[in-house]
Design a protein around this motif. Sequence first.
Motif, PDB file in Angstrom:
ATOM      1  N   GLU A 170     -35.650 -12.536  -0.534  1.00 52.60           N
ATOM      2  CA  GLU A 170     -34.843 -13.582  -1.132  1.00 52.60           C
ATOM      3  C   GLU A 170     -33.684 -13.901  -0.210  1.00 52.60           C
ATOM      4  O   GLU A 170     -33.282 -13.099   0.597  1.00 52.60           O
ATOM      5  CB  GLU A 170     -34.300 -13.112  -2.474  1.00 52.60           C
ATOM      6  CG  GLU A 170     -35.372 -12.957  -3.510  1.00 52.60           C
ATOM      7  CD  GLU A 170     -34.782 -12.476  -4.801  1.00 52.60           C
ATOM      8  OE1 GLU A 170     -34.021 -13.230  -5.408  1.00 52.60           O
ATOM      9  OE2 GLU A 170     -35.087 -11.340  -5.163  1.00 52.60           O
ATOM     10  N   SER A 171     -33.144 -15.053  -0.389  1.00 50.15           N
ATOM     11  CA  SER A 171     -32.029 -15.442   0.464  1.00 50.15           C
ATOM     12  C   SER A 171     -30.844 -15.856  -0.380  1.00 50.15           C
ATOM     13  O   SER A 171     -30.967 -16.108  -1.574  1.00 50.15           O
ATOM     14  CB  SER A 171     -32.462 -16.595   1.381  1.00 50.15           C
ATOM     15  OG  SER A 171     -32.822 -17.700   0.591  1.00 50.15           O
ATOM     16  N   GLY A 172     -29.687 -15.944   0.256  1.00 48.45           N
ATOM     17  CA  GLY A 172     -28.481 -16.397  -0.440  1.00 48.45           C
ATOM     18  C   GLY A 172     -28.580 -17.876  -0.741  1.00 48.45           C
ATOM     19  O   GLY A 172     -29.229 -18.638  -0.041  1.00 48.45           O
ATOM     20  N   ALA A 173     -27.938 -18.306  -1.797  1.00 51.72           N
ATOM     21  CA  ALA A 173     -27.983 -19.714  -2.190  1.00 51.72           C
ATOM     22  C   ALA A 173     -26.986 -20.520  -1.383  1.00 51.72           C
ATOM     23  O   ALA A 173     -25.955 -20.034  -0.994  1.00 51.72           O
ATOM     24  CB  ALA A 173     -27.649 -19.855  -3.680  1.00 51.72           C
TER      25      ALA A 173
ATOM     26  N   TYR B  31     -10.753 -30.618   3.530  1.00 48.95           N
ATOM     27  CA  TYR B  31     -11.797 -29.588   3.545  1.00 48.95           C
ATOM     28  C   TYR B  31     -11.951 -29.009   4.954  1.00 48.95           C
ATOM     29  O   TYR B  31     -11.982 -27.797   5.135  1.00 48.95           O
ATOM     30  CB  TYR B  31     -13.130 -30.144   3.058  1.00 48.95           C
ATOM     31  CG  TYR B  31     -14.258 -29.147   3.215  1.00 48.95           C
ATOM     32  CD1 TYR B  31     -14.413 -28.106   2.307  1.00 48.95           C
ATOM     33  CD2 TYR B  31     -15.133 -29.221   4.284  1.00 48.95           C
ATOM     34  CE1 TYR B  31     -15.428 -27.170   2.456  1.00 48.95           C
ATOM     35  CE2 TYR B  31     -16.153 -28.300   4.434  1.00 48.95           C
ATOM     36  CZ  TYR B  31     -16.295 -27.273   3.521  1.00 48.95           C
ATOM     37  OH  TYR B  31     -17.284 -26.349   3.681  1.00 48.95           O
ATOM     38  N   MET B  32     -12.050 -29.895   5.942  1.00 49.75           N
ATOM     39  CA  MET B  32     -12.279 -29.423   7.302  1.00 49.75           C
ATOM     40  C   MET B  32     -11.118 -28.553   7.788  1.00 49.75           C
ATOM     41  O   MET B  32     -11.329 -27.591   8.512  1.00 49.75           O
ATOM     42  CB  MET B  32     -12.508 -30.608   8.242  1.00 49.75           C
ATOM     43  CG  MET B  32     -13.760 -31.423   7.884  1.00 49.75           C
ATOM     44  SD  MET B  32     -15.267 -30.442   7.618  1.00 49.75           S
ATOM     45  CE  MET B  32     -15.643 -29.956   9.285  1.00 49.75           C
ATOM     46  N   ALA B  33      -9.909 -28.859   7.364  1.00 46.90           N
ATOM     47  CA  ALA B  33      -8.740 -28.077   7.777  1.00 46.90           C
ATOM     48  C   ALA B  33      -8.663 -26.726   7.082  1.00 46.90           C
ATOM     49  O   ALA B  33      -8.092 -25.782   7.627  1.00 46.90           O
ATOM     50  CB  ALA B  33      -7.463 -28.873   7.500  1.00 46.90           C
ATOM     51  N   HIS B  34      -9.242 -26.607   5.880  1.00 51.75           N
ATOM     52  CA  HIS B  34      -9.081 -25.386   5.086  1.00 51.75           C
ATOM     53  C   HIS B  34     -10.403 -24.765   4.647  1.00 51.75           C
ATOM     54  O   HIS B  34     -10.408 -23.907   3.764  1.00 51.75           O
ATOM     55  CB  HIS B  34      -8.239 -25.686   3.836  1.00 51.75           C
ATOM     56  CG  HIS B  34      -6.896 -26.232   4.158  1.00 51.75           C
ATOM     57  ND1 HIS B  34      -5.877 -25.454   4.644  1.00 51.75           N
ATOM     58  CD2 HIS B  34      -6.412 -27.492   4.095  1.00 51.75           C
ATOM     59  CE1 HIS B  34      -4.813 -26.207   4.867  1.00 51.75           C
ATOM     60  NE2 HIS B  34      -5.115 -27.451   4.544  1.00 51.75           N
ATOM     61  N   ARG B  35     -11.512 -25.163   5.240  1.00 49.37           N
ATOM     62  CA  ARG B  35     -12.826 -24.740   4.734  1.00 49.37           C
ATOM     63  C   ARG B  35     -13.012 -23.229   4.681  1.00 49.37           C
ATOM     64  O   ARG B  35     -13.707 -22.722   3.823  1.00 49.37           O
ATOM     65  CB  ARG B  35     -13.945 -25.412   5.499  1.00 49.37           C
ATOM     66  CG  ARG B  35     -14.052 -25.014   6.939  1.00 49.37           C
ATOM     67  CD  ARG B  35     -15.216 -25.739   7.599  1.00 49.37           C
ATOM     68  NE  ARG B  35     -15.278 -25.388   8.993  1.00 49.37           N
ATOM     69  CZ  ARG B  35     -15.096 -26.229   9.980  1.00 49.37           C
ATOM     70  NH1 ARG B  35     -14.862 -27.483   9.744  1.00 49.37           N
ATOM     71  NH2 ARG B  35     -15.155 -25.808  11.215  1.00 49.37           N
ATOM     72  N   ALA B  36     -12.378 -22.498   5.570  1.00 44.16           N
ATOM     73  CA  ALA B  36     -12.519 -21.036   5.557  1.00 44.16           C
ATOM     74  C   ALA B  36     -11.875 -20.417   4.322  1.00 44.16           C
ATOM     75  O   ALA B  36     -12.231 -19.313   3.924  1.00 44.16           O
ATOM     76  CB  ALA B  36     -11.918 -20.429   6.819  1.00 44.16           C
TER      77      ALA B  36
ATOM     78  N   ASP C 232     -20.441 -17.446   1.588  1.00 42.32           N
ATOM     79  CA  ASP C 232     -19.097 -16.988   1.935  1.00 42.32           C
ATOM     80  C   ASP C 232     -19.063 -16.765   3.445  1.00 42.32           C
ATOM     81  O   ASP C 232     -19.759 -15.885   3.956  1.00 42.32           O
ATOM     82  CB  ASP C 232     -18.769 -15.704   1.177  1.00 42.32           C
ATOM     83  CG  ASP C 232     -17.339 -15.238   1.369  1.00 42.32           C
ATOM     84  OD1 ASP C 232     -16.676 -15.657   2.354  1.00 42.32           O
ATOM     85  OD2 ASP C 232     -16.866 -14.444   0.533  1.00 42.32           O
ATOM     86  N   ARG C 233     -18.284 -17.558   4.157  1.00 39.69           N
ATOM     87  CA  ARG C 233     -18.209 -17.461   5.617  1.00 39.69           C
ATOM     88  C   ARG C 233     -17.737 -16.090   6.098  1.00 39.69           C
ATOM     89  O   ARG C 233     -17.940 -15.733   7.248  1.00 39.69           O
ATOM     90  CB  ARG C 233     -17.260 -18.532   6.161  1.00 39.69           C
ATOM     91  CG  ARG C 233     -17.824 -19.902   6.127  1.00 39.69           C
ATOM     92  CD  ARG C 233     -16.790 -20.925   6.603  1.00 39.69           C
ATOM     93  NE  ARG C 233     -17.336 -22.256   6.552  1.00 39.69           N
ATOM     94  CZ  ARG C 233     -17.479 -22.963   5.450  1.00 39.69           C
ATOM     95  NH1 ARG C 233     -17.127 -22.473   4.295  1.00 39.69           N
ATOM     96  NH2 ARG C 233     -17.993 -24.171   5.487  1.00 39.69           N
ATOM     97  N   ARG C 234     -17.080 -15.331   5.235  1.00 32.81           N
ATOM     98  CA  ARG C 234     -16.536 -14.029   5.646  1.00 32.81           C
ATOM     99  C   ARG C 234     -17.578 -12.924   5.612  1.00 32.81           C
ATOM    100  O   ARG C 234     -17.355 -11.845   6.119  1.00 32.81           O
ATOM    101  CB  ARG C 234     -15.382 -13.635   4.719  1.00 32.81           C
ATOM    102  CG  ARG C 234     -14.235 -14.622   4.705  1.00 32.81           C
ATOM    103  CD  ARG C 234     -13.264 -14.324   3.593  1.00 32.81           C
ATOM    104  NE  ARG C 234     -13.966 -14.395   2.316  1.00 32.81           N
ATOM    105  CZ  ARG C 234     -13.466 -14.017   1.159  1.00 32.81           C
ATOM    106  NH1 ARG C 234     -12.265 -13.520   1.089  1.00 32.81           N
ATOM    107  NH2 ARG C 234     -14.166 -14.133   0.052  1.00 32.81           N
ATOM    108  N   VAL C 235     -18.738 -13.195   4.999  1.00 33.63           N
ATOM    109  CA  VAL C 235     -19.744 -12.158   4.798  1.00 33.63           C
ATOM    110  C   VAL C 235     -21.055 -12.570   5.473  1.00 33.63           C
ATOM    111  O   VAL C 235     -21.519 -13.689   5.306  1.00 33.63           O
ATOM    112  CB  VAL C 235     -19.996 -11.956   3.282  1.00 33.63           C
ATOM    113  CG1 VAL C 235     -21.060 -10.895   3.054  1.00 33.63           C
ATOM    114  CG2 VAL C 235     -18.706 -11.597   2.572  1.00 33.63           C
ATOM    115  N   THR C 236     -21.630 -11.643   6.239  1.00 30.12           N
ATOM    116  CA  THR C 236     -22.929 -11.880   6.848  1.00 30.12           C
ATOM    117  C   THR C 236     -23.988 -11.306   5.917  1.00 30.12           C
ATOM    118  O   THR C 236     -23.934 -10.143   5.532  1.00 30.12           O
ATOM    119  CB  THR C 236     -23.030 -11.197   8.230  1.00 30.12           C
ATOM    120  OG1 THR C 236     -21.992 -11.719   9.061  1.00 30.12           O
ATOM    121  CG2 THR C 236     -24.382 -11.448   8.860  1.00 30.12           C
ATOM    122  N   VAL C 237     -24.940 -12.149   5.534  1.00 28.64           N
ATOM    123  CA  VAL C 237     -26.010 -11.744   4.636  1.00 28.64           C
ATOM    124  C   VAL C 237     -27.336 -11.920   5.363  1.00 28.64           C
ATOM    125  O   VAL C 237     -27.626 -13.013   5.877  1.00 28.64           O
ATOM    126  CB  VAL C 237     -25.998 -12.590   3.340  1.00 28.64           C
ATOM    127  CG1 VAL C 237     -27.151 -12.207   2.442  1.00 28.64           C
ATOM    128  CG2 VAL C 237     -24.668 -12.447   2.627  1.00 28.64           C
TER     129      VAL C 237
END
Length: 189
Positions: A1-4, A68-73, A141-146
């Motif tokens: 399965e993969s992340g959504a 969004y582009m300035a704060h997307r993280a 979540d950009r902070r987590v590698t799945v």
Amino acid sequence: ESGATEHVQQAAHPQPIRQLEQAGKLSLSDTVGKFLPNYPNAVVRSKVTIDQLLKHRSGVGSFWNERYMAHRADVRSVNDYLELFQNDSLLFEPGTNEAYSNGGFVLLGAIIERVSGKPYHEYLKQNVFVPAGMTATSPFDRRVTVANAAVGYTTQMLGGPITGDRRLAGPGGPRPGNAPVAPPAGGET
């Protein structure tokens, strides 16, 4: 399965809305203001219905904007997304036209949270994904590698002129992997 991805979550919106409708907690004819009485855009609050949000007929634009582009993280929650577009003007008068609206899906997420009393992602996990056997599905979540994560993307070239409302696309410029592809030798273009 993969992340959504956000798109999988958007595709899931009709199901929780229908669940909440069947439970008698909302009606498709209810306006945004019934559930979000402090929403800053008075037209959205008083005129936009849940049905219009589901059918992309609300006039609400996109959160893919400069904010969004300035704060997307840092954008994580439904409220984080709302802050990106909630003060924007509408693309058109509600119900008079149709345009894809990821901002509309964010509003549906906020309504799901308000009506269910649960955080949006928790509601989707408990009431949509797990019952469907999608036990490893989670928000991006950009902070987590799945491992095996499915991550959304666009093939829309953003460097050239953008027709319609600028809020429907991100900033222009080259993107890795989007170099023009030469036509095959002797082939037609």
